[in-house]
Write an enzyme that holds these catalytic residues in place. Structure first.
Site, short mmCIF file in Angstrom:
data_model
loop_
_atom_site.label_atom_id
_atom_site.label_comp_id
_atom_site.label_asym_id
_atom_site.label_seq_id
_atom_site.Cartn_x
_atom_site.Cartn_y
_atom_site.Cartn_z
N ASP A 234 63.22 44.12 60.89
CA ASP A 234 62.63 44.97 59.84
C ASP A 234 63.74 45.84 59.24
OD1 ASP A 234 60.30 43.87 60.73
OD2 ASP A 234 59.46 45.72 61.54
N ASP B 111 46.74 42.39 57.53
CA ASP B 111 46.96 43.55 58.40
C ASP B 111 45.64 44.29 58.53
OD1 ASP B 111 49.56 42.73 58.18
OD2 ASP B 111 50.14 44.27 56.75
#
Length: 245
Positions: free
Chosen positions: A10, A135
């Site tokens: 990330d 998500d």
């Protein structure tokens, strides 16, 4: 299909970071060289890498594109698959990454706001190149870097995107993400059983046992971040655990 352990890389502000529940400023890990991190995971046996441009996801600006390009190039040279998400808002954004050599692009907010984009990309590049990120927080879909909640459930959206041509889904349980307190397999299993395309799990993995639990849901793989970066277990141990399970 063999269950796969996929390390997360990330990126925010040019660094490799790990956030708690996606909250900017909550970094528990911050490393200066994402390319070195990616090469390290490849050296330790990763067959796929999961790259996320957090600046892109949160602010809509793909500031980390030059680093992503270098990592994609390294993966191609070593025969490693790479999936990339964060800030992919248009057909052009996705096409440029796929033409660069990215194996799969991950669409989040863009797919939920413009479902037709999934069909367009699937028609142009093939469904295997298109992954939609679902998500979930409190059982509902969350978008815009987890800052907005939608009314739909992951199962409803998963079925819709499968029909539109998504080749796989990435399911993140935000309730457990980045906390390293263990996984909740129920929502992942429910989604896996509701669609016929592969589901990659994400969120909350804190132990080798969690990997076994997620494998038993029928998921095709799991993205692991914080647990690897903070030394809860090594990638080599994770790969070995899954192989022997």
């Amino acid at each position: 299909m063999a269950f796969e352990v996929i390390p997360a890389v990330d990126m925010r502000g040019g660094k490799c970071v790990q956030l708690v529940q996606g909250v900017p400023g909550s970094e528990i890990v911050s490393l200066n060289d994402p390319l070195a991190v990616a090469l390290d995971w490849i050296g330790k046996g990763a067959k796929t890498l999961h790259l996320v441009d957090l600046d892109g996801a949160i602010e809509g600006e793909r500031k980390n594109a030059p680093i992503i390009e270098k990592i994609v190039q390294a993966c191609r040279e070593k025969g490693v698959s790479i999936q990339v998400g964060g800030g992919i808002r248009s057909f052009e954004d996705a096409a440029s990454l796929l033409e660069l050599g990215v194996s799969r692009i991950i669409l989040g907010t863009a797919a939920l706001q413009n479902p037709e984009l999934v069909k367009q990309l699937s028609d142009a590049f093939g469904s295997s190149c298109v992954n939609v990120a679902l998500d979930a927080k409190n059982g509902k879909i969350s978008i815009k870097g987890w800052t907005e909640e939608c009314a739909q459930t992951p199962v409803e959206m998963g079925r819709e995107f499968e029909e539109l041509g998504a080749g796989s889904l990435l399911f993140t349980n935000i309730d457990t993400e980045g906390l390293m307190q263990g996984v909740n397999p129920g929502p992942t299993r429910e989604l896996v059983e509701s669609v016929s395309i592969p589901v990659i799990a994400s969120g909350g993995v804190s132990s080798l046992e969690d990997l076994k639990v997620l494998k038993q849901t029928g998921a095709s793989g799991v993205v692991v971040g914080s647990a690897l970066y903070t030394g809860r277990f090594t990638l080599e141990a994770a790969i070995e655990t899954i192989r022997n399970d």
